[in-house]
Structure formats: C-alpha cells, structure tokens
Design a protein around this motif. Structure first.
Motif, PDB file in Angstrom:
ATOM      1  N   LYS A  52      -6.928   1.898  -3.436  1.00  0.00           N
ATOM      2  CA  LYS A  52      -6.607   0.554  -2.965  1.00  0.00           C
ATOM      3  C   LYS A  52      -7.305   0.329  -1.620  1.00  0.00           C
ATOM      4  O   LYS A  52      -7.276   1.196  -0.742  1.00  0.00           O
ATOM      5  N   THR A  53      -7.925  -0.833  -1.471  1.00  0.00           N
ATOM      6  CA  THR A  53      -8.531  -1.189  -0.185  1.00  0.00           C
ATOM      7  C   THR A  53      -7.471  -1.811   0.708  1.00  0.00           C
ATOM      8  O   THR A  53      -6.854  -2.815   0.336  1.00  0.00           O
ATOM      9  N   VAL A  54      -7.239  -1.212   1.868  1.00  0.00           N
ATOM     10  CA  VAL A  54      -6.191  -1.671   2.776  1.00  0.00           C
ATOM     11  C   VAL A  54      -6.771  -1.863   4.173  1.00  0.00           C
ATOM     12  O   VAL A  54      -7.855  -1.369   4.489  1.00  0.00           O
ATOM     13  N   SER A 201      13.725  -2.804  -7.901  1.00  0.00           N
ATOM     14  CA  SER A 201      13.268  -1.784  -8.838  1.00  0.00           C
ATOM     15  C   SER A 201      13.114  -0.410  -8.211  1.00  0.00           C
ATOM     16  O   SER A 201      12.856  -0.267  -7.022  1.00  0.00           O
ATOM     17  N   TRP A 202      13.225   0.600  -9.042  1.00  0.00           N
ATOM     18  CA  TRP A 202      12.957   1.979  -8.644  1.00  0.00           C
ATOM     19  C   TRP A 202      11.601   2.453  -9.177  1.00  0.00           C
ATOM     20  O   TRP A 202      11.142   3.541  -8.841  1.00  0.00           O
ATOM     21  N   MET A 203      10.918   1.622 -10.023  1.00  0.00           N
ATOM     22  CA  MET A 203       9.671   2.075 -10.636  1.00  0.00           C
ATOM     23  C   MET A 203       8.658   0.966 -10.893  1.00  0.00           C
ATOM     24  O   MET A 203       7.662   1.191 -11.571  1.00  0.00           O
ATOM     25  N   ASN A 204       8.861  -0.241 -10.362  1.00  0.00           N
ATOM     26  CA  ASN A 204       7.942  -1.352 -10.582  1.00  0.00           C
ATOM     27  C   ASN A 204       6.520  -0.946 -10.176  1.00  0.00           C
ATOM     28  O   ASN A 204       6.266  -0.697  -9.002  1.00  0.00           O
ATOM     29  N   PRO A 205       5.572  -0.890 -11.112  1.00  0.00           N
ATOM     30  CA  PRO A 205       4.232  -0.398 -10.783  1.00  0.00           C
ATOM     31  C   PRO A 205       3.428  -1.326  -9.887  1.00  0.00           C
ATOM     32  O   PRO A 205       2.474  -0.887  -9.248  1.00  0.00           O
ATOM     33  N   PHE A 206       3.795  -2.622  -9.828  1.00  0.00           N
ATOM     34  CA  PHE A 206       3.027  -3.583  -9.031  1.00  0.00           C
ATOM     35  C   PHE A 206       3.613  -3.804  -7.635  1.00  0.00           C
ATOM     36  O   PHE A 206       3.041  -4.525  -6.835  1.00  0.00           O
ATOM     37  N   GLY A 207       4.757  -3.222  -7.360  1.00  0.00           N
ATOM     38  CA  GLY A 207       5.407  -3.427  -6.070  1.00  0.00           C
ATOM     39  C   GLY A 207       5.749  -2.128  -5.388  1.00  0.00           C
ATOM     40  O   GLY A 207       5.001  -1.619  -4.547  1.00  0.00           O
ATOM     41  N   VAL A 208       6.871  -1.558  -5.777  1.00  0.00           N
ATOM     42  CA  VAL A 208       7.374  -0.377  -5.082  1.00  0.00           C
ATOM     43  C   VAL A 208       6.422   0.809  -5.202  1.00  0.00           C
ATOM     44  O   VAL A 208       6.209   1.543  -4.231  1.00  0.00           O
ATOM     45  N   ALA A 209       5.825   1.028  -6.372  1.00  0.00           N
ATOM     46  CA  ALA A 209       4.941   2.189  -6.550  1.00  0.00           C
ATOM     47  C   ALA A 209       3.705   2.082  -5.658  1.00  0.00           C
ATOM     48  O   ALA A 209       3.309   3.067  -5.013  1.00  0.00           O
ATOM     49  N   ILE A 210       3.088   0.903  -5.596  1.00  0.00           N
ATOM     50  CA  ILE A 210       1.907   0.720  -4.749  1.00  0.00           C
ATOM     51  C   ILE A 210       2.287   0.822  -3.274  1.00  0.00           C
ATOM     52  O   ILE A 210       1.586   1.465  -2.485  1.00  0.00           O
ATOM     53  N   ALA A 211       3.405   0.214  -2.890  1.00  0.00           N
ATOM     54  CA  ALA A 211       3.842   0.263  -1.487  1.00  0.00           C
ATOM     55  C   ALA A 211       4.126   1.693  -1.056  1.00  0.00           C
ATOM     56  O   ALA A 211       3.777   2.106   0.072  1.00  0.00           O
ATOM     57  N   GLN A 212       4.768   2.469  -1.918  1.00  0.00           N
ATOM     58  CA  GLN A 212       5.039   3.867  -1.575  1.00  0.00           C
ATOM     59  C   GLN A 212       3.737   4.656  -1.469  1.00  0.00           C
ATOM     60  O   GLN A 212       3.571   5.473  -0.548  1.00  0.00           O
ATOM     61  N   GLY A 213       2.806   4.431  -2.402  1.00  0.00           N
ATOM     62  CA  GLY A 213       1.544   5.152  -2.369  1.00  0.00           C
ATOM     63  C   GLY A 213       0.751   4.860  -1.108  1.00  0.00           C
ATOM     64  O   GLY A 213       0.227   5.773  -0.461  1.00  0.00           O
ATOM     65  N   ILE A 214       0.673   3.580  -0.727  1.00  0.00           N
ATOM     66  CA  ILE A 214      -0.065   3.194   0.483  1.00  0.00           C
ATOM     67  C   ILE A 214       0.604   3.751   1.732  1.00  0.00           C
ATOM     68  O   ILE A 214      -0.069   4.145   2.693  1.00  0.00           O
ATOM     69  N   ASP A 368      -7.029 -14.800   2.914  1.00  0.00           N
ATOM     70  CA  ASP A 368      -6.176 -13.623   2.999  1.00  0.00           C
ATOM     71  C   ASP A 368      -6.954 -12.314   3.020  1.00  0.00           C
ATOM     72  O   ASP A 368      -6.403 -11.246   2.781  1.00  0.00           O
ATOM     73  N   SER A 369      -8.245 -12.393   3.315  1.00  0.00           N
ATOM     74  CA  SER A 369      -9.042 -11.167   3.417  1.00  0.00           C
ATOM     75  C   SER A 369      -8.850 -10.554   4.794  1.00  0.00           C
ATOM     76  O   SER A 369      -9.091 -11.212   5.819  1.00  0.00           O
ATOM     77  N   PRO A 370      -8.417  -9.288   4.879  1.00  0.00           N
ATOM     78  CA  PRO A 370      -8.142  -8.691   6.192  1.00  0.00           C
ATOM     79  C   PRO A 370      -9.380  -8.491   7.055  1.00  0.00           C
ATOM     80  O   PRO A 370      -9.280  -8.454   8.285  1.00  0.00           O
ATOM     81  N   ASP A 371     -10.565  -8.384   6.442  1.00  0.00           N
ATOM     82  CA  ASP A 371     -11.763  -8.123   7.242  1.00  0.00           C
ATOM     83  C   ASP A 371     -12.577  -9.383   7.535  1.00  0.00           C
ATOM     84  O   ASP A 371     -13.703  -9.301   8.016  1.00  0.00           O
ATOM     85  N   SER A 372     -12.000 -10.554   7.241  1.00  0.00           N
ATOM     86  CA  SER A 372     -12.632 -11.820   7.612  1.00  0.00           C
ATOM     87  C   SER A 372     -11.755 -12.523   8.640  1.00  0.00           C
ATOM     88  O   SER A 372     -10.529 -12.542   8.493  1.00  0.00           O
ATOM     89  N   GLY A 413       2.718  -9.109  -5.335  1.00  0.00           N
ATOM     90  CA  GLY A 413       3.357  -7.902  -4.815  1.00  0.00           C
ATOM     91  C   GLY A 413       2.348  -6.868  -4.378  1.00  0.00           C
ATOM     92  O   GLY A 413       2.435  -6.320  -3.263  1.00  0.00           O
ATOM     93  N   SER A 414       1.350  -6.591  -5.223  1.00  0.00           N
ATOM     94  CA  SER A 414       0.345  -5.592  -4.858  1.00  0.00           C
ATOM     95  C   SER A 414      -0.519  -6.079  -3.694  1.00  0.00           C
ATOM     96  O   SER A 414      -0.895  -5.300  -2.815  1.00  0.00           O
ATOM     97  N   GLY A 415      -0.816  -7.393  -3.674  1.00  0.00           N
ATOM     98  CA  GLY A 415      -1.607  -7.951  -2.581  1.00  0.00           C
ATOM     99  C   GLY A 415      -0.881  -7.881  -1.257  1.00  0.00           C
ATOM    100  O   GLY A 415      -1.465  -7.526  -0.217  1.00  0.00           O
ATOM    101  N   GLN A 416       0.406  -8.202  -1.251  1.00  0.00           N
ATOM    102  CA  GLN A 416       1.187  -8.131  -0.026  1.00  0.00           C
ATOM    103  C   GLN A 416       1.349  -6.689   0.428  1.00  0.00           C
ATOM    104  O   GLN A 416       1.320  -6.404   1.626  1.00  0.00           O
ATOM    105  N   ALA A 417       1.504  -5.776  -0.519  1.00  0.00           N
ATOM    106  CA  ALA A 417       1.619  -4.357  -0.160  1.00  0.00           C
ATOM    107  C   ALA A 417       0.352  -3.872   0.537  1.00  0.00           C
ATOM    108  O   ALA A 417       0.404  -3.167   1.548  1.00  0.00           O
ATOM    109  N   ALA A 418      -0.819  -4.263  -0.001  1.00  0.00           N
ATOM    110  CA  ALA A 418      -2.090  -3.836   0.580  1.00  0.00           C
ATOM    111  C   ALA A 418      -2.295  -4.410   1.972  1.00  0.00           C
ATOM    112  O   ALA A 418      -2.922  -3.771   2.832  1.00  0.00           O
TER     113      ALA A 418
END
Length: 501
Positions: A52-54, A201-214, A368-372, A413-418
């Motif tokens: 993921k690009t963060v 959720s305890w396992m939502n792949p588009f929210g909690v899982a990405i946020a925990q990984g990042i 919403d691009s962080p590098d612009s 969700g994934s965009g906000q997490a990143a």
C-alpha cells in the motif's frame, strides 16, 4: 389565522453546492501542504503479502512561493484546460477517479445496477414474488427485520459489504412497504446494517485489516474485543430499527418517507392481491439469487470490486430480460429489455449525480493525493498533530472524532486508512495510546459516519433506490447517529483504559 408554512429543507445538490463554496473559501485561508509517500508491505487477512502506498507523516511541508512563505492559492471561479475551479466542480467531480472507485466508477456502477433492476422490475417477477412472500410469512413477517438486519451486519463485518446494499434495497423496499413498514425501515435493515457491521468488524478486509497492516499491528488481532463490539452495535441497531418500524406499522403517516413511498404504494395498487407466481417468474428470481450468490462468492474468494460487480449485475438483468421475453412475462418484447434498462438507470440518476458532485468538494480542496499540494493535506496534518496534546484516553477519543469528520472527505475505508493511519499510528505512540486503539478509533469513525455523509456513494445509491431524499434521511437518522457516536466513544475509551494490544 394563517398557518406558518413549514421550512423547506434544501435539496441535497443545493447543500453540496454550499459545501463547495465553503471549501473554496478555505483555499484562501489555509495554505497548501504535501507529504512524501512510501510503499509499505503487510500480511493481509488471507495470509498474503499486500502493498500500500502511504504518506510519511514526518515529511509534511507547506508549498511555498518565491518569497518562501506558504502558498494560499485560492481557487478561481473557473479554470480551463481540465483544471478545477469553483464552477468546474460538477464536471470534474463526475469524471474524476477511475473505474475502481469514486467518482466515475461508482457513477457507472449505480447506473448499471439501476438499469439491471429496471429490467427485472419490468418482468413483474419481484411484484409477484412479494405477494408470494407475504402469503407464506403471514403471522411471522415480523422476523424479517431481525433476520435481515443480522445478515446484512454480518456481511459488512465479514467482507465489507456496502455498495451491494443498493441492489438489496431495490428488492426489499417494496416488500417492507407491502408489509406495512416503510422505505426507511428497508434502508435500516440493508445499508445501515452493513455499515454497522463494517465499522465494528473484526475481519473487514477493506477497513480494519488494512488499517492494522499499515499501523504495524498484527492483522486480525484483538478479535475477541471486536466481536463483542460487533454484537453490541448490531443489537443496538436492531433495537432502534425495530422500535421505529413498530411505530410506522401502527401509524404509517408517522413515517418521514410517507409521501415518497406513495410511488411504491401505487405500484402495489396495480398488482393483483392474488399471487400469480408462474414458472417464468420463478426463473427470474432464481437468476437474481444465483447472480447475488455469484457476486458474494467473487467478493469473498477473488476480491471482486466495482468493475466485476457491475458486470455481474448487468448479466443478472440481461438474463432476467431474456427469460421475460421467452415466457412473455408482463407481455415483454425484446425492446422492453432496453426500455427497462433505461428507465431503471433514470431512477438512480439523481444518486449518481450526487456522487459526482460530492467528489467535487475534495477536488476544490486540492484533491486527496498526499504527495500533491492541497488544503486537505494541511487539514490532515494539523488535526492529526492535536492528537498528542491531550491525556491518553482523551487523545484516543479525539482520534475517533477526527476520523468521523475526515470521513466526509474520504469515504473509502482503504483510502482513509492509507491517508490517516500512517499519521495516527506514530501519534498514538506519542500520546500513550496503543496502535490497536488507534485502529479502533479509525474503524468506528470511518464506518459509522458512512450512514449519514452525503459523500458516501453507497448511501446515496441506496437512498436513490428507495426514493428517499438525503434531507429526509438526515431528519430520521441524526438522533441515531449521535447515539452511535456515544456508543463508539464508550468502546474507544474502554479500549484505551484496557491498554488494548
């Protein structure tokens, strides 16, 4: 004595235009900033490595002019060359992004779903199916609410169900109205339930899982705490929905959607009270549910997203149309397939317009691009910096508040997490809050506000399917939204005091 005329709420598009004007004012007051980005790797919920690009929170810098001072560019009234000015927000918002998300992808997704269900509705299979359901569930129809709410909440928790609720609303709205409830009840047991499940959720792949990984937190960790959280939120949402539905059942005119529901009541009046559910109707319904099973399988097993799901719905509609013509359902002819698709897409056009125009708000703020360079990046950096200025528990609560507000601009969700978790995770360390708590604050702030923000494509699509305006929805949902925020605050504070790891 003259009666006071009721105050008319502005249309959703008018509200969005007002927010665009406010956003444009901020570009004159707040300087633009940007971050450097980096690619992070983590193991997802399937045990596979994901990248993921963060943003890098330590690299924030203001865009400066020749004099070395931060630039407050101020957005012009109109821009040429494909750039964004205040008056460009409609077109630029509509065509922004790509087929994988907002806005152009979601706009197409909504129109295709509307078109597919327009064909299905032309066959009258849903009408006849409703009568069959009512006939079979007499005396036990009250079970539809808890069963459906639980199923949709579980869908949100397990595979991040959201946009799919649009299709289910198209099916369930007429059923609930025929059973004596209203379209708002149908929205509550479909879309609202999915977002409660998504948030807790305890396992939502588009929210909690990405946020925990990042955040560097083991993916799917602290599941017992989240499972308890999901159960509590789901039961609370069910209680609120059931109480509201019971009130409408006793007094239909108490519904805020009573006027807009007239469309569905008039359709009911055109349908014979005698169920005439033929073999052709059964095949259409079978094609519909087979298609929905195909979609769920694709999302869970192969991570299908907007392009694949849109095509799957188109196939469902096409199959229903062919069956309708072959079995002469509602006297269908080949051209009725095209007409049904056009009429169905037209019904959801207002929702598609809202999605595009709402995206224009983010573009006015610089994107919403962080590098612009953008005003949104400056807001993100300054608001995030406040999180370590309070005691630990209060910092955790501030993270919840920040994520709830920021979700207006970045609904994904994934965009906000990143965008936010690379900033919130190290700030949690400084504030004495565990990163697990920061993830809890993120998922609750992100998921629960999807129920009310007009920038949510899934919400606006579901409201469009139910013919409920966003202003009417806000009148209904705002008290519930406050209660959800208080409940979310309780869980965030509890996780903080427990030092949840």
């Amino acid at each position: 004595m003259n009666k006071k005329k009721p105050i008319q709420m502005p249309d959703t598009l008018i509200i969005i235009f007002g927010v665009v004007l406010l956003a444009s004012l901020l570009t004159y007051l707040i300087p633009m900033g940007k971050f450097d980005t980096a690619e992070v790797s983590f193991t997802n919920s399937q045990g596979e490595e994901e990248k993921k690009t963060v943003l890098d929170p330590a690299t924030f810098q203001y865009e400066t002019g020749e004099d070395g001072n931060p630039v407050r560019e101020g957005i012009p009234l109109f821009q040429s060359g494909g750039e964004t000015g205040i008056l460009n927000y409609v077109f630029e918002g509509m065509v922004s992004g790509d087929k994988w998300g907002s806005a152009v992808g979601v706009v197409a997704f909504i129109l295709i779903i509307g078109g597919a269900f327009g064909i299905i509705m032309r066959t009258k299979a849903i009408d006849q199916g409703i009568m069959k359901v009512i006939d079979k569930t007499k005396g036990s129809e009250v079970l539809i609410i808890p069963v459906m709410f639980g199923v949709f909440s579980l869908g949100g928790a397990v595979f991040g169900m959201g946009e799919e609720a649009i299709a289910f609303a198209l099916i369930l709205v007429p059923i609930m109205i025929r059973l004596g409830y209203d379209s708002i009840t149908a929205i509550m047991i479909t879309y609202t339930a999915t977002q409660i499940g998504f948030a807790a959720s305890w396992m939502n792949p588009f929210g909690v899982a990405i946020a925990q990984g990042i955040s560097g937190v083991p993916v799917l960790s602290a599941a017992p705490f989240r499972i308890v959280m999901w159960v509590v939120f789901t039961l609370f949402g069910l209680w609120y929905t059931y109480r509201y539905a019971s009130k409408v059942k006793k007094s239909p005119t108490a519904s805020l959607a009573y006027q807009s529901d007239e469309h569905f009541r008039s359709q009911n009046g055109k349908t014979s009270l005698e169920a005439n559910f033929t073999a052709g109707h059964m095949l259409v319904v079978a094609a519909l549910f087979a298609g929905l099973a195909w979609i769920i399988w694709g999302v869970v097993a192969h991570a299908y997203f907007i392009p694949e799901i849109a095509t799957q719905f188109f196939v469902i509609g096409l199959a229903a149309g062919i069956i309708g013509v072959l079995f002469k359902l509602n006297n269908m002819k080949i051209n009725d397939i095209a007409e049904g698709f056009t009429e169905g897409a037209k019904d959801l056009l207002p929702a598609a317009l809202v999605v595009g125009m709402a995206k224009g708000i983010v573009l006015v703020l610089g994107g919403d691009s962080p590098d612009s360079p953008s005003v949104l990046n400056t807001i993100l950096n300054n608001a995030g910096g406040l999180a370590d200025q309070f005691p630990a528990a209060l910092s955790a609560w501030f993270m919840l508040l920040f994520q709830s507000i920021f979700n207006f601009f970045i609904v994904s969700g994934s965009g906000q997490a990143a965008l936010t978790m690379p900033l919130m995770a190290p700030l949690a360390d400084l504030a004495g809050v565990t990163r697990q708590v920061a993830v809890i604050a993120f998922q609750l702030g992100d998921g629960l506000t999807n129920i009310i923000v007009p920038t949510s494509a899934a919400l606006m699509g579901t409201l469009g399917a139910a013919r409920v305006s966003w202003t009417v929805w806000v009148k209904h949902i705002w008290k519930f939204q406050v209660m959800l925020f208080l409940l979310a605050s309780t869980f965030v504070l509890a996780a903080s005091f427990m030092n949840l790891q």
